[in-house]
Enzyme design. Structure first.
Site, PDB file in Angstrom:
ATOM      1  N   HIS A 147       6.227  29.278 -15.665  1.00  0.00           N
ATOM      2  CA  HIS A 147       7.870  28.294 -15.395  1.00  0.00           C
ATOM      3  C   HIS A 147       7.380  27.141 -14.835  1.00  0.00           C
ATOM      4  O   HIS A 147       7.862  26.190 -15.591  1.00  0.00           O
ATOM      5  CB  HIS A 147       8.577  29.265 -14.467  1.00  0.00           C
ATOM      6  CG  HIS A 147       9.056  28.630 -14.034  1.00  0.00           C
ATOM      7  ND1 HIS A 147      11.141  29.109 -15.150  1.00  0.00           N
ATOM      8  CD2 HIS A 147      10.027  27.452 -13.150  1.00  0.00           C
ATOM      9  CE1 HIS A 147      11.841  28.251 -14.468  1.00  0.00           C
ATOM     10  NE2 HIS A 147      11.084  27.352 -13.147  1.00  0.00           N
ATOM     11  N   GLU A 148       6.163  26.764 -13.887  1.00  0.00           N
ATOM     12  CA  GLU A 148       5.802  25.232 -13.657  1.00  0.00           C
ATOM     13  C   GLU A 148       5.845  24.626 -14.775  1.00  0.00           C
ATOM     14  O   GLU A 148       6.234  23.240 -14.722  1.00  0.00           O
ATOM     15  CB  GLU A 148       5.557  25.562 -11.875  1.00  0.00           C
ATOM     16  CG  GLU A 148       5.720  26.333 -10.678  1.00  0.00           C
ATOM     17  CD  GLU A 148       7.682  25.162 -11.109  1.00  0.00           C
ATOM     18  OE1 GLU A 148       8.325  24.601 -11.452  1.00  0.00           O
ATOM     19  OE2 GLU A 148       8.275  26.004 -10.945  1.00  0.00           O
TER      20      GLU A 148
END
Length: 292
Positions: A147-148
């Site tokens: 996600h990051e």
């Protein structure tokens, strides 16, 4: 740099169109008739310098400030198997996403969270909380890292910084225009600026600032959906859904500073309303992944 250049050109075009629109509406003639002596172009330039300047400086310092605000320690050489897994997972995901290897850091916090920040796609930082490493499985943590990394690949830090710069510029510019109009047309100040100008400008800036925050938070929520989708591609949809489910079960108030909370995996619940939330509700994020 190409993304920054294109956004700046686009935003300057928006400001020019705003100036032209106000002139076509006759706002400048109204102010001139009231003897304001307001220089639209100078005000636009000043507003843009202040609005964009602060936003871009904040972006340029984002890695340094994030490390210092959270006390994050960058992993130079992994000292244990967990750190080794963390670095190698980010390395693999960054390669798959087509971005440079970001710095990887751990910060001490009991909540399950992580964030990404940095000036560009090839000079970024991914940091995870100690609570995340303790409470999440490897699959769940892998999804959070993806996600990051997706935030980095999508250029979300730059995008939101420039959006913030645009709304800052509009807030500064329009609040001064409103202050001039009220001061000259209503309170009939003939020379200089009376108290009404400063009071009205301040109130207008506060009100417009609230509206600007709503706009920025809306964009932030859309970027979260995109980062979730990116994580599903890099690590698998089921892993990302499992990570969000874990966040639901283990929810704690985020300890991330406001400046970087928008790029954490776990958003802060708002008592005021969804309009001011940087993250969509977890259930909506799960539904979006499952319906994709």
């Amino acid at each position: 740099m190409k993304r920054i250049f294109l956004f700046i050109v686009t935003n300057l075009a928006i400001l020019v169109m705003l100036s032209i629109t106000l002139r076509l509406l006759g706002v400048d003639r109204i102010l001139d008739a009231e003897g304001s002596g307001l220089n639209f172009n100078a005000l636009l330039v000043l507003s843009a310098v202040i609005g964009f300047g602060g936003s871009l400086i904040s972006l340029a310092m984002s890695k340094w400030s994030a490390k210092h605000m959270t006390g994050a320690t960058v992993i130079e050489i992994p000292s244990n198997s967990t750190e080794g897994w963390l670095v190698e997972t980010v390395r693999r995901q960054a390669k798959a996403a087509g971005v440079g290897m970001p710095e990887v850091a751990i910060y001490d916090s009991p909540d399950i969270n992580a964030f990404a920040t940095g000036m560009n796609r090839n000079n970024a930082l991914v940091a995870v909380s100690s609570g995340l490493l303790q409470k999440m499985s490897r699959d769940e943590a892998e999804a959070v890292l993806a996600h990051e990394v997706s935030h980095i690949a999508n250029g979300d830090m730059v995008t939101l910084a420039l959006i913030q710069g645009v709304v800052n510029t509009f807030v500064i510019f329009l609040s001064r225009i409103i202050g001039h109009v009220i001061d000259r047309a209503v309170f009939r100040t003939e020379e200089g600026h009376g108290p009404a100008y400063f009071v009205t400008s301040l109130v207008a800036q506060l009100v417009l600032g609230i509206l600007a925050t709503i706009i920025v938070m809306w964009f932030s929520r859309q970027r979260e959906f995109r980062a979730d989708a990116g994580s599903a591609q890099l690590s698998g949809r089921n892993k990302m859904v499992a990570a969000l489910r874990r966040l639901q079960q283990e929810y704690e108030p985020s300890h991330l500073p406001d400046k970087i909370a928008a790029f954490g995996i776990s958003g802060q619940k708002s008592q005021i309303g969804r309009l001011f939330m940087s993250h969509p509700p977890l259930e909506e994020r799960i539904q979006a992944l499952q319906s994709a």
